[in-house]
Design a protein around this motif. Structure first.
Motif, mmCIF file in Angstrom:
data_model
loop_
_atom_site.group_PDB
_atom_site.id
_atom_site.type_symbol
_atom_site.label_atom_id
_atom_site.label_comp_id
_atom_site.label_asym_id
_atom_site.label_seq_id
_atom_site.Cartn_x
_atom_site.Cartn_y
_atom_site.Cartn_z
ATOM 1 N N ALA A 1 0.820 -1.209 0.000
ATOM 2 C CA ALA A 1 0.000 0.000 0.000
ATOM 3 C C ALA A 1 0.856 1.262 0.000
ATOM 4 O O ALA A 1 0.522 2.246 -0.665
ATOM 5 N N LEU A 2 1.977 1.240 0.739
ATOM 6 C CA LEU A 2 2.789 2.448 0.890
ATOM 7 C C LEU A 2 3.832 2.612 -0.209
ATOM 8 O O LEU A 2 4.190 3.739 -0.559
ATOM 9 N N LEU A 3 4.321 1.485 -0.764
ATOM 10 C CA LEU A 3 5.397 1.570 -1.744
ATOM 11 C C LEU A 3 4.939 1.424 -3.185
ATOM 12 O O LEU A 3 5.338 2.197 -4.053
ATOM 13 N N LEU A 4 4.093 0.442 -3.459
ATOM 14 C CA LEU A 4 3.724 0.145 -4.842
ATOM 15 C C LEU A 4 2.460 0.860 -5.301
ATOM 16 O O LEU A 4 2.398 1.369 -6.419
ATOM 17 N N SER A 5 1.455 0.898 -4.450
ATOM 18 C CA SER A 5 0.174 1.496 -4.848
ATOM 19 C C SER A 5 0.291 2.967 -5.247
ATOM 20 O O SER A 5 -0.327 3.389 -6.235
ATOM 21 N N PRO A 6 1.062 3.814 -4.508
ATOM 22 C CA PRO A 6 1.177 5.214 -4.941
ATOM 23 C C PRO A 6 1.732 5.365 -6.351
ATOM 24 O O PRO A 6 1.269 6.207 -7.120
ATOM 25 N N ILE A 7 2.733 4.538 -6.695
ATOM 26 C CA ILE A 7 3.291 4.607 -8.047
ATOM 27 C C ILE A 7 2.241 4.200 -9.068
ATOM 28 O O ILE A 7 2.105 4.801 -10.137
ATOM 29 N N ALA A 8 1.464 3.168 -8.728
ATOM 30 C CA ALA A 8 0.434 2.691 -9.643
ATOM 31 C C ALA A 8 -0.645 3.739 -9.866
ATOM 32 O O ALA A 8 -1.087 3.967 -11.001
ATOM 33 N N THR A 9 -1.075 4.391 -8.794
ATOM 34 C CA THR A 9 -2.151 5.383 -8.936
ATOM 35 C C THR A 9 -1.681 6.635 -9.681
ATOM 36 O O THR A 9 -2.500 7.319 -10.303
ATOM 37 N N GLU A 10 -0.385 6.924 -9.620
ATOM 38 C CA GLU A 10 0.149 8.094 -10.337
ATOM 39 C C GLU A 10 0.715 7.710 -11.700
ATOM 40 O O GLU A 10 1.342 8.533 -12.370
ATOM 41 N N LEU A 11 0.501 6.470 -12.129
ATOM 42 C CA LEU A 11 1.020 6.011 -13.414
ATOM 43 C C LEU A 11 0.516 6.850 -14.596
ATOM 44 O O LEU A 11 1.294 7.132 -15.521
ATOM 45 N N PRO A 12 -0.754 7.290 -14.614
ATOM 46 C CA PRO A 12 -1.189 8.135 -15.740
ATOM 47 C C PRO A 12 -0.377 9.428 -15.866
ATOM 48 O O PRO A 12 -0.002 9.819 -16.982
ATOM 49 N N GLU A 13 -0.087 10.093 -14.734
ATOM 50 C CA GLU A 13 0.730 11.310 -14.799
ATOM 51 C C GLU A 13 2.133 11.000 -15.304
ATOM 52 O O GLU A 13 2.705 11.773 -16.096
ATOM 53 N N ILE A 14 2.693 9.877 -14.843
ATOM 54 C CA ILE A 14 4.030 9.488 -15.291
ATOM 55 C C ILE A 14 4.023 9.190 -16.784
ATOM 56 O O ILE A 14 4.932 9.609 -17.525
ATOM 57 N N MET A 15 2.995 8.489 -17.251
ATOM 58 C CA MET A 15 2.888 8.172 -18.679
ATOM 59 C C MET A 15 2.724 9.442 -19.509
ATOM 60 O O MET A 15 3.314 9.570 -20.595
ATOM 61 N N ASN A 16 1.912 10.377 -19.032
ATOM 62 C CA ASN A 16 1.756 11.648 -19.738
ATOM 63 C C ASN A 16 3.108 12.332 -19.915
ATOM 64 O O ASN A 16 3.436 12.849 -20.994
ATOM 65 N N ALA A 17 3.888 12.365 -18.825
ATOM 66 C CA ALA A 17 5.197 13.014 -18.871
ATOM 67 C C ALA A 17 6.114 12.320 -19.875
ATOM 68 O O ALA A 17 6.818 12.976 -20.656
ATOM 69 N N VAL A 18 6.115 10.994 -19.870
ATOM 70 C CA VAL A 18 6.949 10.226 -20.802
ATOM 71 C C VAL A 18 6.560 10.545 -22.252
ATOM 72 O O VAL A 18 7.426 10.764 -23.111
ATOM 73 N N ILE A 19 5.264 10.593 -22.523
ATOM 74 C CA ILE A 19 4.782 10.858 -23.883
ATOM 75 C C ILE A 19 5.167 12.261 -24.327
ATOM 76 O O ILE A 19 5.653 12.469 -25.458
ATOM 77 N N TRP A 20 4.977 13.246 -23.454
ATOM 78 C CA TRP A 20 5.309 14.624 -23.836
ATOM 79 C C TRP A 20 6.816 14.815 -24.002
ATOM 80 O O TRP A 20 7.253 15.572 -24.875
ATOM 81 N N VAL A 21 7.628 14.156 -23.173
ATOM 82 C CA VAL A 21 9.086 14.235 -23.355
ATOM 83 C C VAL A 21 9.467 13.624 -24.693
ATOM 84 O O VAL A 21 10.289 14.168 -25.440
ATOM 85 N N ARG A 22 8.865 12.492 -25.023
ATOM 86 C CA ARG A 22 9.137 11.835 -26.301
ATOM 87 C C ARG A 22 8.785 12.744 -27.472
ATOM 88 O O ARG A 22 9.445 12.736 -28.510
ATOM 89 N N GLN A 23 7.739 13.560 -27.302
ATOM 90 C CA GLN A 23 7.307 14.476 -28.353
ATOM 91 C C GLN A 23 8.081 15.791 -28.343
ATOM 92 O O GLN A 23 7.827 16.668 -29.160
#
Length: 355
Positions: free
Chosen positions: A249-271
């Motif tokens: 809950a403390l280590l993995l779940s936060p990363i999972a719930t913020e995965l859309p923001e991380i993916m957005n950042a990856v896509i925009w950096v790629r662009q």
């Protein structure tokens, strides 16, 4: 094995839906006549952070026990932690990789082109000039005092504490108004390239507004359910790997719930839209620091244990580090990537707390 397969499927679904989402939200910003930075700090951030806020709302309002309600409190603390460390760190790493590829491609074009290639390390060039650093530091300057108050309230108890949740909503309203207002008056230079065709209407130079709205809403629905099932698979896989439910809950779940923001950042950096990538993360952090916190204060005791307090300390340490480098105009991709190290420190510090 099925849980690992579903985990990969959900991750791919989140990435692809985020690619369609950023495509739609840029057109939405154009339709609403908001500046480029507000697309990242307000529109994209609000869209991807809304599911987490709903999760917090459901947890604190429908939880039958105090432990069930505290899931919402943990989500309200875990979100900013993951964004301030992992999201910024991943963005920095992606920028380093992108610059390495650009240098390699430039060298391959010929000797003449190679002479013009920047010889500095891929992670050593600053992310913009003094004006860009000031803009980046602005959101962190807003975030830090709000988050400090948020953590401080978790350490005290008094009768009217729940009503202070309304102040967090007011803080985000003020931030929202400032971003919209400044985005319409400031010149968002450097990233004014022509928008890519809308995925729903790829042959139209200017898509219909209904198509823009439909693609935005449809991708948000996919992101919400894919992220939900991604977290569900982690909850099963964690114990299979020998991790306790608390650690998951403390280590993995936060990363999972913020995965859309991380993916957005990856896509925009790629662009090549680095400013939008960073704006999306900082805007999501502002939402996570205010909206879920206000909900938690209104419906729970908002009392922190050692693990939650530790997460708050690490989040503030990461932001102070980033803020100092931004104000010194020394924020490079490598220094941005270092932010992920704070999450490692958080993980190490959890060992004695949970022992």
């Amino acid at each position: 094995m099925i849980h690992f397969v579903l985990l990969i499927v959900c991750a791919v679904a989140i990435y692809l839906s985020c690619e369609w989402f950023v495509n739609a939200v840029e057109w939405l910003g154009e339709r609403l006549n908001v500046g480029k930075m507000a697309v990242g700090t307000i529109l994209a951030a609000f869209g991807t952070a809304l599911p987490e806020s709903v999760v917090t709302l459901v947890a604190v309002t429908t939880g039958t026990t105090e432990e069930a309600k505290n899931i919402g409190v943990g989500a309200a603390m875990g979100g900013p932690l993951a964004l301030a460390t992992v999201a910024y760190g991943v963005t920095g790493a992606m920028l380093i990789l992108k610059r390495r590829k650009e240098r390699a491609a430039a060298v391959l074009t010929g000797v003449g082109a190679a002479r013009s290639v920047d010889v500095s390390p891929p992670g050593g060039e600053a992310l913009g000039d003094a004006k860009d650093m000031k803009r980046l530091a602005k959101d962190q300057t807003w975030f830090l005092p709000i988050f400090l108050v948020k953590v401080s309230l978790g350490l005290v108890a008094f009768a009217f504490k729940p009503t202070l949740g309304l102040l967090f909503f007011a803080a985000y309203a003020a931030y929202f108004w400032r971003e919209i207002r400044s985005s319409r008056t400031a010149q968002d230079d450097g990233e004014d390239e022509e928008l890519e065709p809308l995925k729903f209407q790829p042959k139209k130079a200017s898509p219909a507004t209904w198509a823009v709205v439909a693609q935005t809403l449809a991708t948000l629905v996919v992101i919400f359910f894919a992220a939900h099932y991604f977290v569900a698979q982690l909850d099963v896989i964690g114990p299979m790997l020998g991790l306790s439910a608390t650690v998951t809950a403390l280590l993995l779940s936060p990363i999972a719930t913020e995965l859309p923001e991380i993916m957005n950042a990856v896509i925009w950096v790629r662009q090549g839209k680095t400013k939008l990538a960073l704006a999306n993360i900082s805007g999501a952090m502002m939402i996570q620091a205010t909206v879920p916190s206000g909900i938690g204060l209104l419906f729970t005791k908002w009392h922190f244990d050692d693990a939650l307090l530790w997460s708050g300390i690490i989040t503030m340490a990461a932001i102070v580090y980033l803020l100092l480098t931004m104000r010194a105009h020394k924020l490079t991709p490598a220094r941005l990537a270092v932010a992920a190290g704070f999450y490692g420190i958080f993980a190490i510090g959890l060992v004695p707390i949970l022992a």
